[in-house]
Design a protein around this motif. Structure first.
Motif, mmCIF file in Angstrom:
data_model
loop_
_atom_site.group_PDB
_atom_site.id
_atom_site.type_symbol
_atom_site.label_atom_id
_atom_site.label_comp_id
_atom_site.label_asym_id
_atom_site.label_seq_id
_atom_site.Cartn_x
_atom_site.Cartn_y
_atom_site.Cartn_z
ATOM 1 N N LYS A 265 0.832 -1.187 0.000
ATOM 2 C CA LYS A 265 0.000 0.000 0.000
ATOM 3 C C LYS A 265 0.874 1.248 0.000
ATOM 4 O O LYS A 265 2.002 1.229 0.487
ATOM 5 N N LYS A 266 0.323 2.331 -0.529
ATOM 6 C CA LYS A 266 0.975 3.628 -0.438
ATOM 7 C C LYS A 266 0.349 4.386 0.732
ATOM 8 O O LYS A 266 -0.877 4.553 0.783
ATOM 9 N N ILE A 267 1.213 4.829 1.650
ATOM 10 C CA ILE A 267 0.773 5.512 2.859
ATOM 11 C C ILE A 267 1.319 6.939 2.837
ATOM 12 O O ILE A 267 2.516 7.145 2.620
ATOM 13 N N MET B 293 4.138 3.926 11.322
ATOM 14 C CA MET B 293 4.949 4.081 10.112
ATOM 15 C C MET B 293 5.961 2.948 10.000
ATOM 16 O O MET B 293 6.126 2.346 8.926
ATOM 17 N N LEU B 294 6.638 2.652 11.105
ATOM 18 C CA LEU B 294 7.622 1.568 11.106
ATOM 19 C C LEU B 294 6.965 0.225 10.791
ATOM 20 O O LEU B 294 7.527 -0.603 10.057
ATOM 21 N N LYS B 295 5.766 0.019 11.299
ATOM 22 C CA LYS B 295 5.046 -1.232 11.055
ATOM 23 C C LYS B 295 4.635 -1.341 9.588
ATOM 24 O O LYS B 295 4.741 -2.407 8.969
ATOM 25 N N HIS B 296 4.157 -0.232 9.023
ATOM 26 C CA HIS B 296 3.816 -0.226 7.595
ATOM 27 C C HIS B 296 5.035 -0.609 6.750
ATOM 28 O O HIS B 296 4.941 -1.430 5.831
ATOM 29 N N ILE B 297 6.160 0.014 7.056
ATOM 30 C CA ILE B 297 7.375 -0.233 6.276
ATOM 31 C C ILE B 297 7.826 -1.676 6.432
ATOM 32 O O ILE B 297 8.226 -2.324 5.461
ATOM 33 N N ALA B 298 7.746 -2.215 7.656
ATOM 34 C CA ALA B 298 8.116 -3.616 7.896
ATOM 35 C C ALA B 298 7.208 -4.570 7.122
ATOM 36 O O ALA B 298 7.637 -5.670 6.723
ATOM 37 N N SER C 252 16.285 6.873 9.018
ATOM 38 C CA SER C 252 15.925 5.945 10.090
ATOM 39 C C SER C 252 14.653 5.181 9.785
ATOM 40 O O SER C 252 14.535 3.990 10.096
ATOM 41 N N TYR C 253 13.690 5.849 9.195
ATOM 42 C CA TYR C 253 12.442 5.180 8.811
ATOM 43 C C TYR C 253 12.582 4.395 7.510
ATOM 44 O O TYR C 253 11.817 3.472 7.269
ATOM 45 N N ASN C 254 13.499 4.836 6.645
ATOM 46 C CA ASN C 254 13.558 4.342 5.264
ATOM 47 C C ASN C 254 12.297 4.768 4.512
ATOM 48 O O ASN C 254 11.632 3.962 3.851
ATOM 49 N N ILE C 255 11.997 6.050 4.616
ATOM 50 C CA ILE C 255 10.827 6.629 3.967
ATOM 51 C C ILE C 255 11.027 6.636 2.459
ATOM 52 O O ILE C 255 12.112 6.939 1.956
ATOM 53 N N THR C 256 9.959 6.306 1.727
ATOM 54 C CA THR C 256 10.037 6.216 0.269
ATOM 55 C C THR C 256 10.347 7.565 -0.359
ATOM 56 O O THR C 256 11.221 7.684 -1.217
ATOM 57 N N GLU C 257 9.621 8.600 0.054
ATOM 58 C CA GLU C 257 9.858 9.942 -0.473
ATOM 59 C C GLU C 257 9.295 10.977 0.499
ATOM 60 O O GLU C 257 8.260 10.734 1.130
ATOM 61 N N THR C 258 9.981 12.101 0.608
ATOM 62 C CA THR C 258 9.561 13.174 1.501
ATOM 63 C C THR C 258 9.276 14.432 0.693
ATOM 64 O O THR C 258 10.035 14.785 -0.221
ATOM 65 N N PHE C 259 8.197 15.094 1.041
ATOM 66 C CA PHE C 259 7.813 16.348 0.392
ATOM 67 C C PHE C 259 7.811 17.450 1.452
ATOM 68 O O PHE C 259 7.168 17.306 2.496
ATOM 69 N N GLN C 260 8.528 18.518 1.201
ATOM 70 C CA GLN C 260 8.606 19.624 2.151
ATOM 71 C C GLN C 260 8.038 20.889 1.496
ATOM 72 O O GLN C 260 8.620 21.420 0.560
ATOM 73 N N LEU C 261 6.898 21.342 2.016
ATOM 74 C CA LEU C 261 6.261 22.527 1.456
ATOM 75 C C LEU C 261 6.907 23.818 1.953
ATOM 76 O O LEU C 261 6.783 24.855 1.316
ATOM 77 N N LEU D 122 8.231 0.379 19.562
ATOM 78 C CA LEU D 122 8.226 1.511 20.483
ATOM 79 C C LEU D 122 9.625 2.067 20.728
ATOM 80 O O LEU D 122 9.842 3.286 20.702
ATOM 81 N N GLU D 123 10.591 1.195 20.975
ATOM 82 C CA GLU D 123 11.955 1.683 21.254
ATOM 83 C C GLU D 123 12.548 2.386 20.044
ATOM 84 O O GLU D 123 13.220 3.423 20.173
ATOM 85 N N GLN D 124 12.281 1.851 18.858
ATOM 86 C CA GLN D 124 12.787 2.488 17.636
ATOM 87 C C GLN D 124 12.120 3.843 17.424
ATOM 88 O O GLN D 124 12.770 4.812 17.010
ATOM 89 N N LYS D 125 10.831 3.918 17.726
ATOM 90 C CA LYS D 125 10.121 5.202 17.646
ATOM 91 C C LYS D 125 10.778 6.232 18.567
ATOM 92 O O LYS D 125 11.016 7.383 18.161
ATOM 93 N N LEU D 126 11.074 5.839 19.795
ATOM 94 C CA LEU D 126 11.700 6.753 20.748
ATOM 95 C C LEU D 126 13.093 7.170 20.288
ATOM 96 O O LEU D 126 13.487 8.340 20.443
ATOM 97 N N ASN D 127 13.830 6.252 19.715
ATOM 98 C CA ASN D 127 15.165 6.575 19.196
ATOM 99 C C ASN D 127 15.071 7.608 18.081
ATOM 100 O O ASN D 127 15.905 8.524 17.996
#
Length: 222
Positions: A2-4, A22-27, A64-73, A170-175
């Motif tokens: 899926k695309k999130i 987000m981490l769970k989606h990526i996993a 850290s997330y391995n995000i596919t793409e980031t958009f900054q307005l 959770l620990e990765q989120k906090l990191n």
């Protein structure tokens, strides 16, 4: 797969509200896109050091997330209500059209920060089913230090009806949140590891798991 699309008024909102999700989606093999609405600039009162520090933080978070793409307005923080809403809607809509997400996460409208209200309204306009039929699910996340500090008399309160088990993340989120050094603090500051962990445990209790993130389901089309 899926695309999130995760929409954040400010860098760190996404991680506070749905970092574990987000981490769970990526996993699970999903593509996660990050739309960051505001950005620091000298015109809005930030120093070159602050701007560079935030640029580095954002880069580290993306990695850290391995995000596919980031958009900054890069719209002005704490000043979105001074802009024409149509301009904000247009900018967010352009990203929605490009990504064509199936699932969209956004902030809760009645958060204390005025930017969150503007972003929520813009996202609602940018996910109308007759214009964006690929969007099948829209959820609002809670942002500790904003959702819990809303004092608007008309606000019925954040009432989650969707819970995501994030005990593995959770620990990765906090990191990842600790990358935003200037945004985090020492308990009882709300954006502290102890407070964020406590909220995750509370949401876990409500959903019979060790730790969870919670959401309000705004729309679902199946």
């Amino acid at each position: 797969m899926k695309k999130i699309l995760v929409v954040a008024p400010h860098a760190d909102d996404e991680s506070l509200g749905c970092g574990g999700t987000m981490l769970k989606h990526i996993a699970n093999g999903d593509e996660v896109y990050w739309l960051l609405v505001t950005g620091m600039s000298k015109e809005t009162g930030f120093t070159e050091l602050q701007i560079e520090t935030r640029r580095v933080e954002i880069s580290k978070v993306i990695e850290s997330y391995n995000i596919t793409e980031t958009f900054q307005l890069r719209l002005p923080p704490a000043k979105l209500d001074s802009l024409a809403l149509g301009d904000v809607i247009g900018a967010i809509s352009d990203v929605v059209k490009q990504v064509q997400p199936e699932v969209v996460y956004t902030v809760y409208r009645n958060d204390a920060h005025s930017d969150h209200e503007v972003v929520f309204d813009a996202v609602m306009s940018a996910t109308k089913s007759f214009r964006y039929p690929f969007v099948k699910r829209v959820l609002a996340y809670e942002t500790i230090s904003e959702t819990d500090f809303s004092m608007k008399p008309e606000d019925p309160g954040f009432r989650p009806n969707v819970f995501v088990n994030i005990e593995k993340y959770l620990e990765q989120k906090l990191n990842i949140l600790n990358i935003f050094e200037s945004e985090m603090g020492v308990f009882p500051f709300p954006r502290s590891p102890k407070a964020i962990r406590s909220l995750a445990y509370l949401r876990g209790v409500q959903s019979n798991c060790e730790a969870a993130e919670s959401f309000m389901l705004l729309k679902e089309i199946s």
